[in-house]
Write an enzyme that holds these catalytic residues in place. Structure first.
Site, mmCIF file in Angstrom:
data_model
loop_
_atom_site.group_PDB
_atom_site.id
_atom_site.type_symbol
_atom_site.label_atom_id
_atom_site.label_comp_id
_atom_site.label_asym_id
_atom_site.label_seq_id
_atom_site.Cartn_x
_atom_site.Cartn_y
_atom_site.Cartn_z
ATOM 1 C CE LYS A 47 -3.949 5.467 2.888
ATOM 2 N NZ LYS A 47 -2.511 5.205 3.141
ATOM 3 C CB SER A 60 -2.581 3.593 6.657
ATOM 4 O OG SER A 60 -1.772 4.147 5.671
ATOM 5 C CB SER A 86 0.680 2.680 4.299
ATOM 6 O OG SER A 86 0.900 2.827 5.683
#
Lengths: 481, 111
Positions: free
Chosen positions: A80, A155, A179
């Site tokens: 990420k 997210s 997330s």
């Protein structure tokens, strides 16, 4: 080659170690896939193809010489974009950090590279990890590979989608309010958030420091255990990093839940939960029961206070953590003659709407005169929640429920109401507030064909219980079908 | 007491947050924040008299695996003040929007 990318991380590594394929074959399989599908799904912000192939050459030599043969050696993975990677842009999905290139690499990624895994790119995310759909990214949205009209979740949507699309073999994400677990559920992957302090936060751009944890996206539970084992460490560079003597998580990959006590909170299974999801969770509970687990419904107090507590604390911490983005040392700088104007203009132009919303709410609840009423109050409620959950864990090994109240919303109408999005975090946030380990495991699809995630939470440091239950469940699922 | 975010409160929040909203953004921000505050006010239903705030979720645990006490309780992580990373300045300055001879350049801070 077509089939290689369908393998799990551990499977592909085994083939490489045995010499049946080369490291470069694994890379070719994902990059070929990326050629085909990335234009549509947009899982990545940055791809590091050149560096990956250079690394593969080095790694092949090491593996041929017998110097590198761990369970993740040669495996292409993604990370990420809020995890710092030396020499590779790290944007946090924000216009504030479009040109930011860290001079160091986050500890978790360093651990994986040391284990021989190969970083191939940085994945898309909600800006500064604030969101549940990946649509607040400065770089545009990511589509759910299972059904591209729908969100991949957030997210860490890019990481979840990249694994689901077979554009990498596993990925790292971050979980502050769900997330990792929520996008894992929406994309049909296994998502694991460890106990707070298990994985070093060094190099993770902070959102809410008391809750942030790096988590894993994998195709199955076995991979999750291996990846977590690789990245768990006591790191002196992270003051909240804990020394654990029980990080041999792969020892928990056992097909046996006999006698394990599983609790289902009644409050989690009431109205507001989609019928398909309820049925899938109940079916999963029944599978575990058939395997000798004791499954019980129980009253878990305080569940309705989890989301407001979470948002108070998360926004407060975010407002503090994001103060550092002021145009001075890095990130976007607006040209202004006066210093304070520069701070204000840099932040106003660099941050998106959701980030501003949370910063403002956070500043408000921390402001003098209101601090006790809001922030301190939330911390007291957190104490009460801990007491309630401690009582629950004295009776149960694992607490079971859904990950989300509904399936992945459509891209076109998911952002209409921020409050709705916040409320959908109801099942996941408590694990973050209390630092508890939690997992999301695929347990079926709904009427629209969208994946459903089964949520499991265990007490502090009890990842092995989660792994045992989920490993057993997934094995039974396979043998049933 | 339920707080309500009006224009002057919002102005104060903007100053604290170092943000400048447009006229339209202000309208939406007041709406959103007031809604959030209404929701957060739910915490006031709980009696927290005498309850200690819980800051660090893991701080107070001595943890166990199986039946034995294992690992260590959370403890002070201060280390000796010995420099372990040197010559990092150039590395850090690479992202500076404006710099001069290894120093960050910013608009005038005094005068």
């Amino acid at each position: 080659m077509e089939n290689l990318r369908k393998l799990s991380a551990v499977e592909v590594s085994r083939l490489i170690t045995k010499g049946e394929i080369k490291v470069i074959d694994a890379l070719d399989s994902v990059f070929q896939r990326i050629e085909e599908s990335e234009k549509e799904y947009h899982c990545y912000i940055t791809l590091t193809k050149e560096q990956a192939y250079e690394r593969a050459e080095l790694l092949q030599k090491q593996m041929d010489a017998g110097e590198m043969n761990g369970p993740l050696a040669g495996v292409p993975f993604a990370v990420k974009d809020n995890l710092c990677t030396r020499g590779i842009p790290t944007t946090c999905g924000s216009g504030m950090l479009v040109d930011f290139v860290p001079g160091y690499t986050c500890e978790a990624v360093r651990c994986l590279e040391q284990a021989g895994a190969i970083l191939i790119g940085k994945t898309n995310m909600d800006e500064f990890a604030m969101g549940s759909t990946t649509q607040t990214s400065y770089f545009g949205e990511t589509k759910n590979p299972i059904n591209p009209e729908h969100v991949p979740g957030g997210s860490s949507g890019g990481s979840a989608a990249a694994v689901a699309a077979e554009e990498c073999f596993f990925a790292l994400g971050t979980d502050t309010g769900g997330s990792v677990r929520q996008p894992a559920a929406f994309c049909g992957q296994v998502g694991l958030k460890p106990t707070y302090g298990t994985v070093s936060r060094y190099g993770l751009v902070a959102y809410a420091s008391s809750m942030d944890q790096i988590g894993t996206f994998t195709k199955n539970v076995t991979d999750a255990a291996y990846v977590l084992e690789a990245i768990a460490s006591r790191d002196p560079k992270d003051a909240t990093s804990i020394k654990r003597n029980d990080t041999d998580f792969t020892a928990a990959l056992v097909n046996d839940v006999w006698g394990m006590r599983i609790g289902i909170p009644k409050a989690y299974m009431q109205e507001g939960l989609e019928g398909d999801i309820r049925e899938a969770v109940l079916a999963a509970a029944s599978v575990l029961e058939q395997n000798g687990a004791v499954v019980e419904w129980f009253d878990l107090p305080m569940t309705e206070y989890a989301v407001p507590t979470y948002y108070t604390i998360a926004c407060a911490e975010a407002s503090s953590n994001l103060e550092r983005f002021d145009g001075v040392k890095y990130g976007y700088r607006a040209r202004e003659d006066k210093l304070h104007d520069m701070y204000r203009a840099s932040r106003t132009m660099g941050f998106g709407t959701e980030v501003k919303r949370r910063i403002m709410l956070g500043s408000f609840v921390l402001s003098s005169g209101l601090y006790e009423e809001y922030y301190l109050k939330a911390l007291k409620v957190k104490r009460l929640m801990k007491q309630a959950w401690k009582a629950a864990f004295s009776r149960y090994d694992v607490i079971l429920g859904p990950v989300t109240p509904a399936g992945a919303p459509k891209l076109s109408d998911s952002l209409k109401d921020p409050m709705q999005l916040y409320l959908s975090d109801v099942y996941t946030v408590t694990a973050n507030l209390l630092g508890l380990p939690a997992m999301s495991v695929p347990c079926g699809v709904d009427k629209c064909g969208l994946p459903i995630g089964l949520h499991m939470v265990a007490d502090l440091f009890q990842e092995k219980k989660l792994l045992r239950v989920s490993y057993t469940f997934c094995n039974q699922e396979r043998s049933l079908s | 007491m339920t707080h309500f975010i009006d224009d002057s409160t919002l102005e104060g929040i903007e100053l604290l947050s170092k943000l400048t909203l447009t006229v339209e953004e202000r309208v939406q921000a007041k709406k959103d924040m007031n809604r959030m505050l209404d929701y957060i006010d739910k915490l006031k239903e709980l009696d927290t008299e005498g309850v200690e705030p819980l800051v660090h979720a893991v701080l107070e645990e001595k943890y166990r695996t199986g039946n034995e006490q294992n690992g260590e309780a959370f403890q002070n992580v201060f280390r000796e003040d010995i420099v372990s990373e040197e010559n990092f300045r150039d590395n850090l300055m690479q992202n500076a929007p404006e710099s001069h001879e290894g120093m960050l350049m910013v608009p005038r801070t005094v005068g």
